[in-house]
Write a protein that holds these residues in place. Structure first.
Motif, PDB file in Angstrom:
ATOM      1  N   ALA A 423       0.972  -1.132   0.057  1.00  0.00           N
ATOM      2  CA  ALA A 423       0.060  -0.087  -0.006  1.00  0.00           C
ATOM      3  C   ALA A 423       0.914   1.239  -0.083  1.00  0.00           C
ATOM      4  CB  ALA A 423      -0.933   0.036   1.464  1.00  0.00           C
ATOM      5  N   GLY A 424       2.074   1.225   0.646  1.00  0.00           N
ATOM      6  CA  GLY A 424       2.812   2.372   0.842  1.00  0.00           C
ATOM      7  C   GLY A 424       3.694   2.572  -0.329  1.00  0.00           C
ATOM      8  N   VAL A 425       4.002   1.557  -1.202  1.00  0.00           N
ATOM      9  CA  VAL A 425       4.699   1.901  -2.357  1.00  0.00           C
ATOM     10  C   VAL A 425       3.829   2.249  -3.670  1.00  0.00           C
ATOM     11  CG1 VAL A 425       6.139   0.532  -4.408  1.00  0.00           C
ATOM     12  CG2 VAL A 425       6.672   0.169  -1.905  1.00  0.00           C
ATOM     13  N   ALA A 426       2.554   1.488  -3.596  1.00  0.00           N
ATOM     14  CA  ALA A 426       1.554   1.858  -4.607  1.00  0.00           C
ATOM     15  C   ALA A 426       0.789   3.076  -4.436  1.00  0.00           C
ATOM     16  CB  ALA A 426       0.853   0.677  -5.021  1.00  0.00           C
ATOM     17  N   ASP A 427       0.867   3.696  -3.116  1.00  0.00           N
ATOM     18  CA  ASP A 427      -0.099   4.784  -2.858  1.00  0.00           C
ATOM     19  C   ASP A 427      -1.659   4.295  -2.796  1.00  0.00           C
ATOM     20  OD1 ASP A 427       1.805   6.542  -2.089  1.00  0.00           O
ATOM     21  OD2 ASP A 427       1.816   7.576  -4.149  1.00  0.00           O
ATOM     22  N   ALA A 428      -1.743   2.890  -2.738  1.00  0.00           N
ATOM     23  CA  ALA A 428      -3.122   2.409  -2.664  1.00  0.00           C
ATOM     24  C   ALA A 428      -3.858   2.858  -1.594  1.00  0.00           C
ATOM     25  CB  ALA A 428      -2.874   0.845  -3.047  1.00  0.00           C
ATOM     26  N   ALA A 521      -3.884 -14.197  -5.134  1.00  0.00           N
ATOM     27  CA  ALA A 521      -3.839 -13.062  -5.990  1.00  0.00           C
ATOM     28  C   ALA A 521      -3.290 -11.980  -4.880  1.00  0.00           C
ATOM     29  CB  ALA A 521      -5.266 -12.808  -6.502  1.00  0.00           C
ATOM     30  N   ILE A 522      -2.653 -10.841  -5.490  1.00  0.00           N
ATOM     31  CA  ILE A 522      -2.469  -9.551  -4.914  1.00  0.00           C
ATOM     32  C   ILE A 522      -3.319  -8.432  -5.320  1.00  0.00           C
ATOM     33  CG2 ILE A 522      -0.796  -7.769  -4.226  1.00  0.00           C
ATOM     34  CD1 ILE A 522       1.183 -10.069  -4.112  1.00  0.00           C
ATOM     35  N   TRP A 523      -4.277  -7.770  -4.342  1.00  0.00           N
ATOM     36  CA  TRP A 523      -4.833  -6.834  -4.764  1.00  0.00           C
ATOM     37  C   TRP A 523      -4.666  -5.471  -4.439  1.00  0.00           C
ATOM     38  CZ3 TRP A 523     -10.543  -8.516  -3.424  1.00  0.00           C
ATOM     39  CH2 TRP A 523     -10.961  -9.744  -3.975  1.00  0.00           C
ATOM     40  N   LEU A 524      -4.647  -4.382  -5.346  1.00  0.00           N
ATOM     41  CA  LEU A 524      -4.356  -2.866  -5.020  1.00  0.00           C
ATOM     42  C   LEU A 524      -5.672  -2.419  -5.317  1.00  0.00           C
ATOM     43  CD1 LEU A 524      -0.774  -2.388  -6.174  1.00  0.00           C
ATOM     44  CD2 LEU A 524      -1.668  -2.887  -3.899  1.00  0.00           C
ATOM     45  N   GLU A 525      -6.313  -1.473  -4.485  1.00  0.00           N
ATOM     46  CA  GLU A 525      -7.609  -0.853  -4.735  1.00  0.00           C
ATOM     47  C   GLU A 525      -7.031   0.532  -4.858  1.00  0.00           C
ATOM     48  OE1 GLU A 525     -10.903  -2.269  -2.465  1.00  0.00           O
ATOM     49  OE2 GLU A 525      -9.938  -4.209  -2.001  1.00  0.00           O
ATOM     50  N   ASP A 526      -7.769   1.458  -5.765  1.00  0.00           N
ATOM     51  CA  ASP A 526      -7.456   2.878  -5.909  1.00  0.00           C
ATOM     52  C   ASP A 526      -6.251   3.092  -5.756  1.00  0.00           C
ATOM     53  OD1 ASP A 526     -10.316   2.985  -6.296  1.00  0.00           O
ATOM     54  OD2 ASP A 526     -10.702   3.694  -4.175  1.00  0.00           O
ATOM     55  N   ALA A 527      -5.165   2.548  -6.489  1.00  0.00           N
ATOM     56  CA  ALA A 527      -3.924   2.877  -6.662  1.00  0.00           C
ATOM     57  C   ALA A 527      -3.768   3.952  -7.802  1.00  0.00           C
ATOM     58  CB  ALA A 527      -3.032   1.735  -6.889  1.00  0.00           C
ATOM     59  N   PRO A 528      -3.070   5.162  -7.570  1.00  0.00           N
ATOM     60  CA  PRO A 528      -2.959   6.230  -8.688  1.00  0.00           C
ATOM     61  C   PRO A 528      -2.082   5.600  -9.805  1.00  0.00           C
ATOM     62  CG  PRO A 528      -2.104   6.850  -6.728  1.00  0.00           C
ATOM     63  CD  PRO A 528      -2.727   5.604  -6.417  1.00  0.00           C
ATOM     64  N   ARG A 529      -0.982   4.963  -9.199  1.00  0.00           N
ATOM     65  CA  ARG A 529       0.094   4.654 -10.316  1.00  0.00           C
ATOM     66  C   ARG A 529       0.028   3.202 -10.545  1.00  0.00           C
ATOM     67  NH1 ARG A 529       2.452   8.494  -7.205  1.00  0.00           N
ATOM     68  NH2 ARG A 529       3.611   6.997  -5.936  1.00  0.00           N
ATOM     69  N   ARG A 530      -0.874   2.708 -11.008  1.00  0.00           N
ATOM     70  CA  ARG A 530      -1.283   1.100 -11.155  1.00  0.00           C
ATOM     71  C   ARG A 530      -0.070   0.723 -12.394  1.00  0.00           C
ATOM     72  NH1 ARG A 530      -6.189   2.754 -11.707  1.00  0.00           N
ATOM     73  NH2 ARG A 530      -6.352   2.420 -13.923  1.00  0.00           N
TER      74      ARG A 530
END
Length: 771
Positions: A423-428, A521-530
């Motif tokens: 979450a920190g790396v992806a700003d998710a 699976a790994i999920w990222l929700e609402d990540a601005p820089r997917r």
């Protein structure tokens, strides 16, 4: 200076951000400022040129009007002066002539008529009423009228001569009563004495056209006094004014000091009929408000040049008294200012339009320059962001590599450090790790980290029956990257069930593969820089595959199920035992105690939505919900249903049959959830209904005066209310006690563990539907 409520991004260097903004402002501000300066300069030049040209043209117009004024003055002077000279000459002849003046004046008058065209009639009269009139006749001839009062009876004779001077007719008119002594030119000359008398404009008696008469009185050698008069027609002055070109729409008139018209470009305007008689026209009677305004301004302000505004149009007006014999005459000229400045305005407009074309070209070049500069800045910023992302990912890899236990397949603890790092790396907004279990039919959350609340959740399960499209896409091993999960067919079900209640929209789902098999699976929700983090998440997924190397087999899953059921049953018994330990004594209560009631509570948290009109605009949403509740209660035979404000309480199982009561309430809850979801979607509003279910002890009795109302309360109702209050919007959350009764017939996913008063920590579940 930062305030307490201000959020500061510690990853951004304030100096670098300030320099970046300064560069952006310079790249945008210089071209925009240059174009604005160019526009301002062009407008200033155009305004100055327009004013200078207008001033120059108006100055030239003053010269033009002065020239026209001089021409009119000369024309009027030359028009009147010959008559005055001719009158003086014939007067001198009368003063030295003998007794009979008729032949002399007759000969002289014929010559004057031939040489001076503006003179219409030559007249001679004496104090006895004798009269001699000489005027032009048809075809260049002459007509001579004589009136003899002495000697003998009065006699009026009209003699006609042709162009050669030969007499062609003579008639007597005894009915002619004309008396020159009553005419203004006669009486005026007698009153003036030796001077020259000019009459006001009047209508000639003989040819009924406007004119004036100049006359003088002379004494002959025989001692008799004679009055000589010359009639001047004003037609020629009107023709002269009509020939003047005063701009395109300018005009000039000559009036006397009383406003009577003397000459105008339209001769028909000089005379009007009053009681069948022709009279001179006054300027106020002209249908020309500009000339009338100019004459009024002259009477108030005197002669001179002035500007008159009428109907938002400017007119140049000139009022000049005429000199000499016409000293009581006034020349009025008016001309629209636009006649002189119109071409200046048109030229200025054309020049401004051409200048604007240049400005547009310059603006286009400026836009291209700004775009190129912003593109360069954007490229540099993206490069810098990419470098920062790589640095953060490298640091994250180092951090994850340092914690080898995260990927130990024998470790049961949730991988919290992993989800926090993702979450920190992806700003998710949310990062989670999921494991496929039960032969690929269940997706179980090992850990989910919510960045906003800094909270972790684990144990949630998603079943293939709930999300068939998502499971099929996940098993293909392809990465799912959607900006709007609700609009994508692959993730629409997932958005409705999981993401929408949590307020998420964008999703990046990277499968975890062990060989050719997808194990999680790994999920990222609402990540601005997917796009920038997809490779990083893929690399982490390969590392997470080590953790899932020993994925639970089908047999292990089957073994775990009875254990879970046993744990659940034990928890349920503890739940019920805790309720019985409250010390309820049925014998000492004046109310009924129901040991196995299935209670359901519906909560609506948006009062405005309840008051809004429904989709058919006939009822409110609260009315539609109440009707739906009644229909559901009637369909499933629910005996207890109460609506209080924004809360609904329903219960079944007052006569025993706990399992059947729980199934009835669960079916009713699913039906009510689906109906409310449809109503809110029809009104384009966010889901608001939250439903909670519990099975256990409740107390009830009839209260109040007749008709008495049955009221229900107790731990089951309170627990159901707690489940509804903590449920996600659009979901049905149940307690572990209810789950124990329903797990064989309904589909669930674990929600998490919560602490409840008098009960302790309990497991809750989200009811999806029937199996």
């Amino acid at each position: 200076m930062a305030v307490a409520t201000q959020v500061v991004d510690i990853d951004v260097n304030p100096l670098d951000e300030r320099r970046r903004r300064r560069r952006a402002w310079l790249r945008i501000g210089i071209p925009v400022g240059s174009v604005a300066l160019m526009i301002a300069a062009i407008l200033a030049i155009a305004l100055y040129a327009d004013r200078a040209n207008r001033a120059g043209i108006l100055s030239m117009s003053d010269d033009l009007l002065a020239t026209l004024e001089s021409r009119v003055t000369i024309q009027v002077t030359t028009y009147l002066a010959p008559a005055a000279r001719a009158l003086r000459i014939v007067g001198e002849m009368v003063e030295v002539a003998g007794d009979d003046l008729t032949p002399l004046v007759q000969a002289y008058g014929i010559g004057v008529l031939r040489e001076i065209p503006q003179i219409a009639i030559v007249s001679l009269a004496d104090a006895d009423g004798n009269y001699l009139m000489i005027r032009r006749g048809p075809e260049g001839g002459i007509e001579i009228k004589t009136i003899r009062t002495l000697p003998g009876p009065r006699r009026v004779t009209l003699i006609r001569r042709n162009a050669a001077g030969e007499e062609i007719g003579r008639t007597d008119d005894p009915t002619d009563s004309f008396d020159p002594r009553t005419r203004g030119w006669y009486t005026g000359a007698v009153k003036v004495g030796a001077g020259v008398f000019w009459t006001d404009p009047y209508i000639f008696f003989s040819d009924r056209r406007p004119g004036i008469t100049v006359s003088t009185r002379h004494r002959a050698t025989n001692g008799r006094e004679y009055v000589l008069g010359l009639d001047l027609a004003l037609d020629s002055l009107s023709q002269f004014l009509a020939s003047l070109e005063i701009g395109r729409n300018g005009r000039a008139i000559i009036v006397d000091n009383d406003g009577l018209l003397i000459a105008t470009a339209n001769p028909d305007a000089l005379v009007r009929e009053v009681d069948g008689k022709p009279v001179n026209q006054h300027i106020d009677q002209l249908d020309d408000p500009v000339l009338v305004r100019a004459y009024d301004a002259f009477r108030v302000e005197g002669p001179g040049r002035r500007v008159i505004e009428l109907d938002d149009r400017r007119h140049i007006a000139l009022a000049t008294p005429l000199p000499g014999a016409a000293s009581d005459w006034l020349l009025l000229m008016v001309v629209p200012e636009a006649d002189f400045t119109g071409f200046v305005t048109a030229n200025s407009r054309n020049a401004l339009a051409m200048s604007l074309v240049i400005v547009l070209i310059a603006a286009l070049l400026g836009v291209l320059l700004v775009r190129q500069g912003l593109r360069a800045d954007r490229g540099a910023r993206l490069l810098l962001d990419r470098q920062r992302t790589i640095q953060r990912q490298s640091a994250a890899f180092a951090s994850l590599a340092a914690d080898a236990e995260l990927f130990d397949p024998t470790r049961d603890a949730p991988p919290r450090a992993l989800t926090e790092t993702l979450a920190g790396v992806a700003d998710a907004r949310r990062a989670s790790v999921w494991r496929l279990t039960a032969g690929g039919r269940t997706l179980r959350c090992e850990d989910s980290f919510d960045r906003d609340s800094a909270g972790h959740v684990a144990g949630m399960e998603l079943h293939r029956d709930e999300l068939p499209q998502f499971f099929v896409q996940l098993e293909t091993g392809a990465t799912i990257d959607v900006a709007d999960a609700a609009a994508d067919r692959r993730t629409a079900e997932l958005h409705r069930v999981v993401m929408n209640p949590l307020g998420s929209r964008a999703l990046l789902a990277v499968p975890v593969r062990r060989g050719e098999q997808v194990v999680g699976a790994i999920w990222l929700e609402d990540a601005p820089r997917r796009d920038a983090t997809a490779d990083f998440v893929t690399a982490v997924a390969n590392m997470v595959a080590l953790r899932m190397a020993e994925a639970p087999s089908a047999a292990a899953t089957r073994t775990a199920a009875p254990a879970l059921a046993a744990t659940t049953a034990q928890t349920a018994r503890s739940f019920e035992a805790a309720l019985h330990r409250r010390g309820f004594d049925a014998a000492g209560l004046h109310a009924e105690v129901y040991p196995d009631v299935a209670a359901m509570v519906l909560l609506f948290t948006d009062p405005e939505a309840l008051a809004a009109r429904s989709a058919d605009a006939e009822r409110s949403l609260s009315d539609e919900i109440a009707r739906a509740l009644q229909d559901v209660a009637a369909r499933y035979d629910i005996p207890y249903l109460k609506i209080v404000g924004q809360e609904v309480v329903a219960a079944v199982g007052f006569g025993g049959g706990a399992a059947d009561a729980a199934s009835v309430v669960a079916d009713a809850a699913v039906a009510m959830r689906d109906r409310c979801i449809a109503l809110y979607e029809d009104m384009d509003r966010l889901q608001d209904v939250r439903i909670g279910i519990d099975c256990g002890i409740a107390i009830g009795c009839a209260v109040g005066h007749e008709p008495r109302v049955f009221n229900l309360w107790g731990e089951a109702v309170r627990a159901a209310h707690a489940m509804a209050a903590s449920a996600l919007p659009g979901t049905v959350q149940i307690t572990q006690a209810a789950y124990e009764r329903l797990r064989h017939d309904f589909l669930f996913r674990p929600r998490g563990r919560f602490y409840m008063p008098h009960i302790g920590e309990v497991q809750t579940f989200v009811l999806a539907g029937r199996l």
